[in-house]
Write an enzyme that holds these catalytic residues in place. Structure first.
Site, PDB file in Angstrom:
ATOM      1  N   HIS A 157       0.819  -1.227   0.000  1.00 19.74           N
ATOM      2  CA  HIS A 157       0.000   0.000   0.000  1.00 19.74           C
ATOM      3  C   HIS A 157       0.845   1.266   0.000  1.00 19.74           C
ATOM      4  O   HIS A 157       0.347   2.346  -0.300  1.00 19.74           O
ATOM      5  CB  HIS A 157      -0.919   0.001   1.228  1.00 19.74           C
ATOM      6  CG  HIS A 157      -2.019  -1.021   1.121  1.00 19.74           C
ATOM      7  ND1 HIS A 157      -3.315  -0.703   0.845  1.00 19.74           N
ATOM      8  CD2 HIS A 157      -1.984  -2.380   1.202  1.00 19.74           C
ATOM      9  CE1 HIS A 157      -4.052  -1.802   0.789  1.00 19.74           C
ATOM     10  NE2 HIS A 157      -3.262  -2.841   1.009  1.00 19.74           N
ATOM     11  N   ASP A 365       3.431   9.316  -0.650  1.00 22.14           N
ATOM     12  CA  ASP A 365       2.254   8.555  -0.241  1.00 22.14           C
ATOM     13  C   ASP A 365       1.995   7.466  -1.270  1.00 22.14           C
ATOM     14  O   ASP A 365       2.090   7.727  -2.477  1.00 22.14           O
ATOM     15  CB  ASP A 365       1.033   9.496  -0.171  1.00 22.14           C
ATOM     16  CG  ASP A 365       0.058   9.088   0.922  1.00 22.14           C
ATOM     17  OD1 ASP A 365       0.046   7.896   1.273  1.00 22.14           O
ATOM     18  OD2 ASP A 365      -0.689   9.952   1.399  1.00 22.14           O
TER      19      ASP A 365
HETATM   20  O1  F6P Z   1      -1.442   2.298   4.361  1.00 27.84           O
HETATM   21  C1  F6P Z   1      -0.474   2.400   5.302  1.00 27.84           C
HETATM   22  C2  F6P Z   1      -0.898   2.001   6.713  1.00 27.84           C
HETATM   23  O2  F6P Z   1       0.194   1.654   7.477  1.00 27.84           O
HETATM   24  C3  F6P Z   1      -1.852   0.852   6.751  1.00 27.84           C
HETATM   25  O3  F6P Z   1      -1.209  -0.379   6.740  1.00 27.84           O
HETATM   26  C4  F6P Z   1      -2.589   1.137   8.014  1.00 27.84           C
HETATM   27  O4  F6P Z   1      -3.845   0.575   8.052  1.00 27.84           O
HETATM   28  C5  F6P Z   1      -2.664   2.653   8.061  1.00 27.84           C
HETATM   29  O5  F6P Z   1      -1.534   3.094   7.360  1.00 27.84           O
HETATM   30  C6  F6P Z   1      -2.744   3.171   9.490  1.00 27.84           C
HETATM   31  O6  F6P Z   1      -1.574   2.860  10.190  1.00 27.84           O
HETATM   32  P1  F6P Z   1      -1.567   2.059  11.561  1.00 27.84           P
HETATM   33  O7  F6P Z   1      -2.202   0.720  11.306  1.00 27.84           O
HETATM   34  O8  F6P Z   1      -0.137   1.958  11.945  1.00 27.84           O
HETATM   35  O9  F6P Z   1      -2.371   2.880  12.500  1.00 27.84           O
END
Ligand code: F6P
Length: 466
Positions: A157, A365
């Site tokens: 992602h 991003d």
């Molecule tokens: O898309 C990047 C990401 O790390 C996802 O894997 C995740 O759901 C989102 O950002 C939020 O981050 P976190 O799970 O560390 O709160």
């Protein structure tokens, strides 16, 4: 149809339409799974003194989730450590923030092994397994070691960095070698895919067998770019929900005689928030005649608070927002609202709908779904303008936004001025092109393209062990 097993670090099963908050991955996966009698596996978000592998399973809105608790040391070394202090800054080009600590690497391997051992007994022979994001790169390798022969795909992602940046990671080769245990690896954009291919060809001595197949480490791997999209139909429904309408009315009422400029991001150093704040400050300073026509709202829920870099940026943003209001506020007007609260997605839809300008300016991003949600929420007869960083994956599709360099507060200030002066005909022309893309390349198109490609991979494999 095969069953789909989705694996991601964070599992957020939907509680009720619209209740999920910022975070594109969870929204997309919930939407992707709804069509399949699928299973969503990952971390519960909780810790226990000793790892047991006990599963907590529930079914909501047609999606079955199975989550497992991790140990304190796992949280520290795997999630806060290798995932968020090593890979996250590295993949977002912040080599100055990368922590290179062997203990983190060991924690990362351990948790991937634990996930594999817990998941393996749930896998049936025809299941398609789809693993998500940088937390779980070695998961296929661990599953193969346990004898799992199913088709396994991986989708990243976040950005895949340029070769010169990626090779600053110790043991970078092992990480990429582990990716060759997948059958298909997907990236958000053609640019990230090219960066990966360059690594494989130059650093790993691999070969390109055809446009979508690489060979290295004595194995072949299908690769592709699969830009993630919105659940556009669900978002359109949400836009007309009572909560969204109420929020739109509220925002309209509190911004009478002004244009609302909106930004919504997790509080993360990759999002370009400092530069964005400074860009807005610059706009106010350079345009005294337009100043009182605008009000900027930045929503930034705090995130990953145990990591120092996140605490530091929070302090800097507090100071900057105070400085802007201190310098420009008047008795009847505050130019800047900075809010660290989390909002429901339906409420955010209402806020986007009330805004004349969307400011989405990450320094890097993977995709950025806020940009797409802003577009989807606009009134077709009088749409707002999207100002978008050229370093967001979304910029490859949303080419009719005002694309800017997010490192430059001056460019941000100029784009604000241009967007606020833009006539309705141009706003409508640009918005139509953006909206068309958001509708067409939605989450269903993303899921179908990936799952079809994964299901179509011809597999000739002997298990490594088991
Ligand atoms: O898309 C990047 C990401 O790390 C996802 O894997 C995740 O759901 C989102 O950002 C939020 O981050 P976190 O799970 O560390 O709160």
């Amino acid at each position: 149809m095969s069953r789909l097993i989705v694996v991601s670090n964070r599992v957020n099963p939907p509680t009720a339409a619209g209740e999920e908050t910022v975070g594109g991955l969870a929204m997309a996966l919930a939407a992707a799974l709804r069509q399949y009698s699928g299973l969503w596996f990952g971390w519960s978000g909780k810790t226990v003194p000793t790892f047991t592998g006990a599963l907590d399973t529930q079914t909501l809105d047609g999606v079955t989730s199975a989550v497992v608790d991790l140990e304190e040391a796992d949280l520290e070394e795997y999630y806060n450590g290798y995932a968020n202090k090593t890979l996250w800054p590295l993949f977002h080009y912040r080599t100055d923030l990368v922590a290179y600590d062997r203990v983190y690497g060991e924690g990362y391997s351990r948790v991937n092994r634990r996930f594999a051992e817990t998941l393996a007994p749930l896998i049936q022979p025809d299941d398609l397994i789809w693993v998500h994001d940088y937390h779980l790169i070695p998961l296929a390798r661990e599953l193969r070691m346990l004898g799992i022969k199913n088709r396994i795909g991986f989708f990243l992602h976040v950005p895949w960095p340029a070769h010169q940046v990626f090779t600053t990671l110790p043991r970078h080769r092992q990480l990429v070698e582990a990716m060759f245990d997948y059958d298909l690896v997907g990236f958000q954009t053609a640019e990230y895919l090219q960066a990966f291919e360059e690594y494989v060809l130059v650093e790993a001595g691999g070969a390109q067998l055809n446009p979508d197949t690489l060979k290295a480490f004595a194995r072949s791997l299908k690769v592709g770019a699969f830009p993630i999209g919105l659940d556009a139909a669900e978002f359109a429904r949400m836009l007309h929900s009572p909560k969204a309408r109420r929020m739109r009315d509220l925002m309209t009422a509190t911004t009478v005689f002004r244009h609302l400029v909106v930004g919504v991001d997790r509080l993360d150093y990759s999002k370009g928030l400092e530069e964005r704040f400074m860009g807005f400050e610059r706009f106010l300073a350079d345009n005294p005649d337009m100043r009182r026509e605008v009000l900027m709202l930045q929503i930034a829920p705090v995130s990953r608070e145990s990591v120092d870099a996140y605490q530091e940026i929070r302090g800097r943003l507090d100071a900057l927002s105070g400085r802007i209001n201190g310098e420009f506020a008047d008795v009847d007007w505050n130019p800047f609202r900075y809010v660290n609260k989390n909002y429901r997605r339906d409420e955010l839809a209402g806020i986007y709908g009330a805004a004349r300008l969307g400011l989405v300016t990450p320094l890097r991003d993977g995709m950025n779904l806020v940009a797409k949600e802003f577009v989807a929420a606009q009134n077709p007869e009088d749409p707002g303008v999207l100002i978008l960083s050229r370093f967001a994956g979304a910029a490859r599709q949303l080419t009719d936004a005002l694309l800017i360099n997010p490192n430059s507060p001056e460019e941000i200030a100029d784009a604000l001025k241009r967007a606020l002066s833009m006539d309705k005909a141009e706003r409508i022309r640009r918005w139509r092109a953006l909206f068309d893309n958001v509708q067409r390349e939605d989450v269903t198109a993303w899921r179908d393209a990936f799952v079809t490609a994964l299901a179509g991979v011809r597999v000739k494999r002997t298990a490594l062990a088991g």
